[in-house]
Design an enzyme around this catalytic site. Structure first.
Site, short mmCIF file in Angstrom:
data_model
loop_
_atom_site.label_atom_id
_atom_site.label_comp_id
_atom_site.label_asym_id
_atom_site.label_seq_id
_atom_site.Cartn_x
_atom_site.Cartn_y
_atom_site.Cartn_z
N GLY A 114 0.89 -1.15 0.03
CA GLY A 114 0.05 0.00 0.12
C GLY A 114 0.80 1.19 -0.06
O GLY A 114 0.17 2.39 -0.01
N GLY A 115 2.14 1.13 0.12
CA GLY A 115 2.84 2.33 0.10
C GLY A 115 3.27 2.78 -1.29
O GLY A 115 2.91 2.38 -2.14
N ASP A 161 1.30 -6.46 3.88
CA ASP A 161 1.10 -5.10 4.77
C ASP A 161 1.32 -5.29 6.30
O ASP A 161 1.17 -6.62 6.46
CB ASP A 161 0.17 -4.28 4.23
CG ASP A 161 0.39 -2.64 4.65
OD1 ASP A 161 1.33 -2.50 5.27
OD2 ASP A 161 -0.10 -1.91 3.65
N MET A 177 17.95 1.61 -6.39
CA MET A 177 17.93 0.53 -7.48
C MET A 177 18.04 1.00 -8.69
O MET A 177 18.09 0.39 -10.00
CB MET A 177 16.85 -0.21 -7.43
CG MET A 177 16.24 -0.78 -5.94
SD MET A 177 17.43 -2.35 -5.92
CE MET A 177 17.00 -2.80 -4.12
N HIS A 206 14.61 15.23 -0.48
CA HIS A 206 13.37 13.99 -0.97
C HIS A 206 12.10 14.78 -0.52
O HIS A 206 12.00 15.88 0.03
CB HIS A 206 13.64 12.98 -0.05
CG HIS A 206 14.60 11.94 -0.76
ND1 HIS A 206 16.03 12.05 -0.35
CD2 HIS A 206 14.66 10.95 -1.46
CE1 HIS A 206 16.48 11.06 -1.09
NE2 HIS A 206 15.73 10.43 -1.80
N LYS A 234 9.27 11.65 3.70
CA LYS A 234 10.48 10.79 3.91
C LYS A 234 10.82 10.73 5.57
O LYS A 234 10.89 11.78 6.05
CB LYS A 234 11.91 10.97 3.12
CG LYS A 234 12.84 9.94 3.31
CD LYS A 234 13.74 10.05 2.27
CE LYS A 234 15.03 9.24 2.35
NZ LYS A 234 14.64 7.75 2.31
N GLY A 278 19.33 6.70 1.97
CA GLY A 278 20.12 5.47 1.85
C GLY A 278 20.93 5.80 0.48
O GLY A 278 22.32 5.48 0.73
N THR A 279 20.71 6.60 -0.47
CA THR A 279 21.47 6.89 -1.43
C THR A 279 22.92 7.86 -0.97
O THR A 279 24.03 7.65 -1.45
CB THR A 279 20.68 7.55 -2.58
OG1 THR A 279 19.52 6.85 -2.84
CG2 THR A 279 21.44 7.80 -3.90
N1 LIG Z 1 16.28 1.60 -2.85
C1 LIG Z 1 15.74 2.46 -3.67
O1 LIG Z 1 15.70 2.59 -4.56
C2 LIG Z 1 14.75 3.11 -2.86
C3 LIG Z 1 14.42 3.08 -1.76
N2 LIG Z 1 13.14 3.60 -0.93
C4 LIG Z 1 13.04 3.19 0.54
O2 LIG Z 1 11.91 2.35 0.54
C5 LIG Z 1 11.35 2.49 1.90
C6 LIG Z 1 9.74 2.70 1.42
O3 LIG Z 1 9.66 3.96 0.74
P1 LIG Z 1 8.12 4.29 0.46
O4 LIG Z 1 7.41 3.51 -0.52
O5 LIG Z 1 8.16 5.90 -0.16
O6 LIG Z 1 7.39 4.67 1.82
P2 LIG Z 1 5.99 4.40 2.23
O7 LIG Z 1 5.85 4.89 3.81
O8 LIG Z 1 4.96 4.94 1.34
O9 LIG Z 1 5.68 2.77 2.18
C7 LIG Z 1 6.19 1.93 3.22
C8 LIG Z 1 5.04 0.96 3.29
O10 LIG Z 1 5.54 -0.05 4.38
C9 LIG Z 1 4.45 -0.44 5.12
N3 LIG Z 1 4.96 -1.53 6.19
C10 LIG Z 1 5.04 -1.25 7.55
N4 LIG Z 1 5.39 -2.02 8.05
C11 LIG Z 1 5.11 -3.25 7.51
C12 LIG Z 1 5.31 -4.57 7.54
N5 LIG Z 1 5.52 -5.04 8.77
N6 LIG Z 1 4.91 -5.35 6.73
C13 LIG Z 1 4.61 -4.75 5.31
N7 LIG Z 1 4.53 -3.53 4.85
C14 LIG Z 1 4.65 -2.61 6.03
C15 LIG Z 1 3.77 0.83 5.39
O11 LIG Z 1 2.43 0.86 5.89
P3 LIG Z 1 1.79 1.76 6.87
O12 LIG Z 1 1.74 2.85 6.14
O13 LIG Z 1 0.32 0.97 6.95
O14 LIG Z 1 2.71 1.87 8.01
C16 LIG Z 1 3.83 1.53 4.15
O15 LIG Z 1 2.67 1.21 3.31
C17 LIG Z 1 11.90 3.63 2.38
O16 LIG Z 1 12.75 3.31 3.33
C18 LIG Z 1 12.71 4.19 1.32
O17 LIG Z 1 13.72 5.17 1.56
C19 LIG Z 1 12.37 4.23 -1.57
C20 LIG Z 1 12.51 4.46 -2.96
C21 LIG Z 1 13.64 3.78 -3.66
O1 LIG Z 2 12.23 7.45 0.38
C1 LIG Z 2 12.30 7.66 -0.96
O2 LIG Z 2 11.68 8.10 -1.44
C2 LIG Z 2 13.74 6.91 -1.54
N1 LIG Z 2 14.58 6.70 -0.78
C3 LIG Z 2 15.87 6.11 -1.17
C4 LIG Z 2 16.97 6.70 -0.52
O3 LIG Z 2 16.81 6.87 1.04
O4 LIG Z 2 17.99 6.97 -0.95
C5 LIG Z 2 16.21 6.22 -2.80
C6 LIG Z 2 15.52 7.35 -3.42
O5 LIG Z 2 16.24 8.47 -3.38
C7 LIG Z 2 13.79 7.57 -2.80
#
Ligand SMILES: NC(=O)C1=CN([C@@H]2O[C@H](COP(=O)(O)OP(=O)(O)OC[C@H]3O[C@@H](n4cnc5c(N)ncnc54)[C@H](OP(=O)(O)O)[C@@H]3O)[C@@H](O)[C@H]2O)C=CC1
Ligand SMILES: O=C(O)C1=N[C@H](C(=O)O)C[C@H](O)C1
Length: 270
Positions: A12-13, A36, A127, A157, A161, A167-168
Site C-alpha cells: 500500500g506504500g 502489509d 536501485m 526528498h 521521507k 540511503g543513496t
Molecule cells: N532503494 C531504492 O531504490 C529506494 C528505496 N526507497 C525506500 O523504500 C522504503 C519505502 O519507501 P516508500 O514506499 O516511499 O514509503 P511508504 O511509507 O509509502 O511505504 C512503506 C510501506 O511499508 C508498510 N509497512 C510498514 N510495516 C510493514 C510490515 N511489517 N509489513 C509490510 N509492510 C509494512 C507501510 O504501511 P503503513 O503505512 O500502514 O505503516 C507502508 O505502506 C523507504 O525506506 C525508502 O527510503 C524508496 C524508493 C527507492
Molecule cells: O524515500 C524515498 O523516497 C527514497 N529513498 C531512497 C533513499 O533513501 O535514498 C532512494 C530514493 O532516493 C527515494
C-alpha cells in the site's frame, strides 16, 4: 523460463503501489502475493485496485510465510523492522529477497547478513542505474583527488521521507570513502547545528533537504580552494526504482545464497 513469481511487501506504500504497476506492465513476472502490516486498513484489499489498476485478485495479507511459499522473490521497500522480519522468512523459504528499504541500523544489517547465508539477498539504497553509475564515478573522482578537496553529499526528498541522510546519500558517501581509502564511519559529518567549529579536513559531509513531492535528488561535491566538481542525479519517477528492483529479482534468481548489491546486478562492482 517460467514467469518469476513475486510478492510485494508494503504493497500500500508509495513504492509498493509503484511495484504492483511495474510488475503488471512488465512481461515475465506475476504478482502472487502482497503484504502489509497486520493492523493496516489495506489488509484484505485488492492490491491491483490499491495501485490504481483493475483488480488483480491478489488480496493484501500479513502472512508472509504463506505468501512466499509459492513465490520466487520478495520485493521489499518498507521499514527496517519489517525488512529484518522478512529476511528471517526469506531465509526459511529460500526466496530471493530484494531490499530497497533504507534507514537500516548496524543490528539490522547484521541480521540481514545472517539471513543471506541461507538465501540470495540483493540490497541497495538505490536501485537505479543512474545512481549506481554515479557511485562508480564518485569513487573514481575521490580516488583522483586528495583531501584538499572537501567532499559533501547533498540530498533532497519529498516531505514524507522518514530517514536521513537518505540511503543513496550514504551509498554515495561510502563510494567516496572507498575511493579515498578511508573509513566512512570514522570520517563523516552527518549533521551540523550550532557552534560546530571549522570543517574537519578529510571528513565527508552530508546535508539533507525535505520538501513537496521531490522523488530523489543527490549531488556529490568535491570542493577545493579554487574549484568545485559536482556530480548529480535527479530521479523524476519511482518507476525507475521499481524497474531496478525487477532486474535485481531476475538476476538474483540465478545466484547462490549471499548478500549482493545493485552494483553487482549491474556489473559495476570492481
Ligand atoms: N532503494 C531504492 O531504490 C529506494 C528505496 N526507497 C525506500 O523504500 C522504503 C519505502 O519507501 P516508500 O514506499 O516511499 O514509503 P511508504 O511509507 O509509502 O511505504 C512503506 C510501506 O511499508 C508498510 N509497512 C510498514 N510495516 C510493514 C510490515 N511489517 N509489513 C509490510 N509492510 C509494512 C507501510 O504501511 P503503513 O503505512 O500502514 O505503516 C507502508 O505502506 C523507504 O525506506 C525508502 O527510503 C524508496 C524508493 C527507492
Ligand atoms: O524515500 C524515498 O523516497 C527514497 N529513498 C531512497 C533513499 O533513501 O535514498 C532512494 C530514493 O532516493 C527515494
Amino acid at each position: 523460463m517460467s514467469d518469476l513469481r513475486v510478492v510485494i511487501a508494503g504493497a500500500g506504500g508509495r513504492m509498493g503501489r509503484t511495484l504492483i504497476r511495474a510488475v503488471s506492465e512488465a512481461s515475465g513476472f506475476t504478482v502472487v502475493g502482497a503484504l502489509d502490516v497486520s493492523n493496516s486498513p489495506n489488509i484484505g484489499q485488492d492490491s491491483g485496485m490499491l495501485a490504481g489498476l483493475p483488480a488483480n485478485n491478489i488480496k493484501i495479507t500479513s502472512d508472509a510465510e504463506a505468501a512466499l511459499k509459492a513465490a520466487h522473490c520478495l520485493i521489499d521497500f518498507t521499514i527496517p523492522a519489517a525488512t529484518v522480519a522478512y529476511a528471517a522468512v526469506t531465509a526459511k523459504t529460500r526466496c530471493v529477497h530484494v531490499i530497497g528499504t533504507t534507514g537500516l541500523g548496524a543490528i539490522d544489517e547484521k541480521q540481514i547478513a545472517d539471513a543471506a547465508t541461507e538465501t540470495v539477498i540483493v540490497k541497495s539504497g538505490n536501485m537505479s542505474l543512474g545512481v549506481n553509475l554515479l557511485a562508480a564515478l564518485t569513487k573514481k573522482v575521490a580516488a583522483a583527488l586528495d583531501a584538499d578537496f572537501d567532499i559533501e553529499v547533498l540530498e533532497m526528498h519529498h516531505n514524507q521521507k522518514i530517514d536521513a541522510p537518505s540511503g543513496t546519500a550514504l551509498l554515495l558517501g561510502r563510494a567516496a570513502a572507498e575511493g579515498r581509502g578511508i573509513d566512512l564511519d570514522a570520517h563523516s559529518q552527518r549533521v551540523r547545528d550550532g557552534h560546530t567549529g571549522a570543517r574537519k579536513r578529510g571528513d565527508i559531509g552530508f546535508a539533507t533537504l525535505r520538501g513537496g513531492n521531490v522523488v530523489g535528488d543527490h549531488t556529490v561535491m568535491f570542493v577545493s580552494g579554487s574549484e568545485r566538481i559536482e556530480l548529480s542525479h535527479k530521479a523524476s519517477d519511482r518507476m525507475l526504482f521499481a524497474a531496478g528492483a525487477l532486474k535485481a529479482a531476475v538476476w538474483g534468481r540465478k545466484q547462490k545464497p549471499g548478500l549482493y548489491s545493485m552494483m553487482d546486478v549491474l556489473g559495476l562492482s570492481d
